[in-house]
Every structure is written in C-alpha cells, then in structure tokens.
Design an enzyme around this catalytic site. Structure first.
Site, PDB file in Angstrom:
ATOM      1  N   LEU A 169       0.851  -1.191   0.000  1.00  0.00           N
ATOM      2  CA  LEU A 169       0.000   0.000   0.000  1.00  0.00           C
ATOM      3  C   LEU A 169       0.885   1.239   0.000  1.00  0.00           C
ATOM      4  O   LEU A 169       1.761   1.386   0.850  1.00  0.00           O
ATOM      5  CB  LEU A 169      -0.932  -0.002   1.215  1.00  0.00           C
ATOM      6  CG  LEU A 169      -1.867  -1.209   1.333  1.00  0.00           C
ATOM      7  CD1 LEU A 169      -2.738  -1.085   2.580  1.00  0.00           C
ATOM      8  CD2 LEU A 169      -2.714  -1.381   0.085  1.00  0.00           C
ATOM      9  N   GLY A 172       2.555  -5.293   8.396  1.00  0.00           N
ATOM     10  CA  GLY A 172       2.433  -3.871   8.077  1.00  0.00           C
ATOM     11  C   GLY A 172       1.414  -3.646   6.989  1.00  0.00           C
ATOM     12  O   GLY A 172       0.267  -4.058   7.105  1.00  0.00           O
ATOM     13  N   ASP A 173       1.841  -2.982   5.920  1.00  0.00           N
ATOM     14  CA  ASP A 173       0.940  -2.689   4.802  1.00  0.00           C
ATOM     15  C   ASP A 173       1.253  -3.556   3.588  1.00  0.00           C
ATOM     16  O   ASP A 173       0.964  -3.188   2.459  1.00  0.00           O
ATOM     17  CB  ASP A 173       1.022  -1.210   4.431  1.00  0.00           C
ATOM     18  CG  ASP A 173       2.402  -0.799   3.927  1.00  0.00           C
ATOM     19  OD1 ASP A 173       3.343  -1.578   4.071  1.00  0.00           O
ATOM     20  OD2 ASP A 173       2.521   0.312   3.393  1.00  0.00           O
ATOM     21  N   GLU A 174       1.849  -4.718   3.825  1.00  0.00           N
ATOM     22  CA  GLU A 174       2.237  -5.613   2.738  1.00  0.00           C
ATOM     23  C   GLU A 174       1.350  -6.853   2.707  1.00  0.00           C
ATOM     24  O   GLU A 174       1.152  -7.515   3.731  1.00  0.00           O
ATOM     25  CB  GLU A 174       3.692  -6.048   2.885  1.00  0.00           C
ATOM     26  CG  GLU A 174       4.669  -4.905   2.756  1.00  0.00           C
ATOM     27  CD  GLU A 174       6.093  -5.353   2.955  1.00  0.00           C
ATOM     28  OE1 GLU A 174       6.958  -4.826   2.243  1.00  0.00           O
ATOM     29  OE2 GLU A 174       6.337  -6.225   3.810  1.00  0.00           O
TER      30      GLU A 174
END
Length: 171
Positions: free
Chosen positions: A40, A81-83
C-alpha cells in the site's frame, strides 16, 4: 497446526508462514503459478494523520477487497504492516498474473469511508512467475529486492510507471 499460528490476527488472512508453505507445495509442480506482492503506497501517512485505529480499519478493508478479487484456489496473505501477497495457482502465464494485478489495484483504489473520512489508497504490485528451482523463502526475498537487483522476471506495476525487468536488465 492451530489456525492462529498461520493467520494474521487483525485481518484473518493467512500469514507469511502459511503463504510460504503453500509456495513450497506449489513449487514441486514446476512453476504453474505466480506471486503478487502488494504494498500500500504511503500507508504511513494514514497512521500518522488519522491514527492506528483508522489504519487498522483500512487494513481490514483492504484484506476484504483482496479476498473478493482473488479466486477460491488462490491464497491472499498479509505479510505484515501494509504488505500483502497473493499466490495465484494455475496462473496461465504472465498475462493472467498481470490481469490479476490490475484487478487488485482497481479494487484497492476504490474510495472508502472510514471514521467519517473519505480515503483513497493506492498500491504498487510486483508480479513474479513461479519457478521450481527457487524455494519459497528465496522467492519472497527476491520479490522484495529493488527491481534492478532482481534475479528473476519481475513486473512492477505502479501508479506512475510499468517496468519489466528480467535478470537485472530492462527489456
């Protein structure tokens, strides 16, 4: 093995451990699959601007959107996280994987309303074709490398550009 050991507690998606196991299982079939890595874009600013509660709600929403886009035979996982990652079984080649990457980005970019705020999120998606000669850890590590250092065919799809790199050179 307990469900909690192989699933992300926030999103309910499979985690890295389960994804690596599934990659290893598919690897023995000779590489008829693809791995999409979804990052993201600028997600830190969501947490910094609106707080971690809103950030968590965005991650939960993104997980739901990714689930809706992939087939039942595919694995959508949160790496942390954002992965996120999507393991596409029976990918029917690079074009099929690229089409899946486009569908993922379109789903991610749909505006959302969270905590009274309208948010639009974008993502970068890397696509790697499966290969029987690469173990799961190596494939995931290689997919995280800067594209110019990649040792396998890698397509980076981003909001600004599309670059195809193979074995470290631009084609």
């Amino acid at each position: 093995m307990a469900h909690g050991a192989e699933h992300d507690p926030l999103t309910g998606l499979p985690n890295r451990r389960l994804l690596l196991r599934r990659i290893a299982e598919l690897g023995v079939d000779g590489g008829d699959w693809a791995l999409l890595l979804v990052d993201l874009d600028d997600f830190k600013s969501v947490n910094d601007s609106f707080g971690h509660i809103v950030g968590d709600q965005v991650l939960i929403e993104m997980a739901g959107r990714l689930r809706e886009v992939v087939r039942d035979t595919d694995v959508c996982a949160r790496l942390g996280g954002d992965e996120f990652a999507v393991l596409i079984a029976q990918s029917a080649g690079l074009n099929s994987a690229l089409e899946a990457a486009d569908r993922l980005r379109e789903a991610i970019r749909i505006p959302m309303c969270i905590a009274g705020r309208r948010l639009v999120i974008d993502a970068s998606v890397g696509v790697a074709a499966g290969a029987a000669d690469r173990d799961a850890q190596t494939l995931l590590r290689d997919a995280d490398l800067v594209p110019s250092q990649a040792t396998f065919a890698l397509l980076m799809v981003s909001a600004r550009r599309m670059t195809l790199r193979s074995r470290g050179s631009v084609t």
